[in-house]
Design a protein around this motif. Sequence first.
Motif, PDB file in Angstrom:
ATOM      1  N   TYR A  96       0.857  -1.200   0.000  1.00  0.00           N
ATOM      2  CA  TYR A  96       0.000   0.000   0.000  1.00  0.00           C
ATOM      3  C   TYR A  96       0.888   1.243   0.000  1.00  0.00           C
ATOM      4  O   TYR A  96       1.829   1.345   0.788  1.00  0.00           O
ATOM      5  CB  TYR A  96      -0.941   0.003   1.207  1.00  0.00           C
ATOM      6  N   CYS A 103      -5.955   5.821   4.093  1.00  0.00           N
ATOM      7  CA  CYS A 103      -6.890   5.462   3.040  1.00  0.00           C
ATOM      8  C   CYS A 103      -7.930   6.581   3.021  1.00  0.00           C
ATOM      9  O   CYS A 103      -8.419   6.990   4.086  1.00  0.00           O
ATOM     10  CB  CYS A 103      -7.576   4.130   3.313  1.00  0.00           C
ATOM     11  N   HIS A 141      -9.889   1.788   1.365  1.00  0.00           N
ATOM     12  CA  HIS A 141      -8.644   1.629   0.616  1.00  0.00           C
ATOM     13  C   HIS A 141      -8.515   2.570  -0.578  1.00  0.00           C
ATOM     14  O   HIS A 141      -7.783   2.269  -1.530  1.00  0.00           O
ATOM     15  CB  HIS A 141      -8.444   0.166   0.163  1.00  0.00           C
ATOM     16  N   THR A 152      -9.006   0.245  -4.462  1.00  0.00           N
ATOM     17  CA  THR A 152     -10.207   0.966  -4.027  1.00  0.00           C
ATOM     18  C   THR A 152     -11.432   0.061  -4.079  1.00  0.00           C
ATOM     19  O   THR A 152     -11.772  -0.472  -5.141  1.00  0.00           O
ATOM     20  CB  THR A 152     -10.448   2.201  -4.921  1.00  0.00           C
TER      21      THR A 152
END
Length: 249
Positions: A63, A68, A77, A220
């Motif tokens: 990530y 997020c 996310h 996402t």
Amino acid sequence: MITRKSRHELKLMAEAGRISILALQATGAAACPGVSTLELDHIAEDIIREHGAVSAFKGYLGYPATICASINDELVHGIPSAERVLSDGDILTVDVGAIYQGYVGDNADTFAIGTIDDESQRLIDTTRAALYAAIDRCVEGNRLGDVSAAIQATAEEAGYGAVREYCGHGIGAKMHEEPSVPNVGKPGTGPRLRAGMTLAIEPMLTAGDFRVQVRDDGWTVVTQDGSRCAQIEHTVAIGKDAPLILTVI
Ligand code: MF3
Ligand code: CO
């Protein structure tokens, strides 16, 4: 195995939690129309670093960011970007975690950007109510299913969907420990809760259908029907007589 933390470990987790909510609240205070989600990411990163901690998210499974940042129909996310600029009427979920001396804090909140419609506000209010109903169950002797059922009941009584595919989790020396904490469940089922167990509880509610999918960016998560959604999270320790929220100032 679900680990139980010592008093010393709980102290370190409380400091990780304090740093996590400082970062979260700073992003909430700065989240206005015209601000990009990348600016919010930098605010959170600075606060985490100033307190001698590091991001629990950056580098986790690759990530790329500290927070997020998920807007409207984005559930979790969302990757911060200079191109994602907030607009009046949006709802924004920020999720942020910090690691302090080897222990993790994790929290999230959904913020109103400018003036939002009544239905979006009700969604956020219900998500918060679901989180606190779940936290109320975090007392020794209850079962994990009681926690999940509290989330599901609060969501469904208000006419909202409770997301199935993503869950809360045990937390401690790692961000994700056992057990998984689903947003749906049956009372009186699952592992028995014991003092010193620590959970990240994160109800995710959708205004429409509960089904979600992952966008092409690989991160996402959005609702399949395009409905808005909210997610609010605290890190909590099970207590003998009362729950202890660790993500507090
Ligand atoms: N708070 C999230 C969770 O509970 C973690 C974000 S995922 C990451 O699982 F990859 F960004 F770290
Ligand atoms: Co979490």
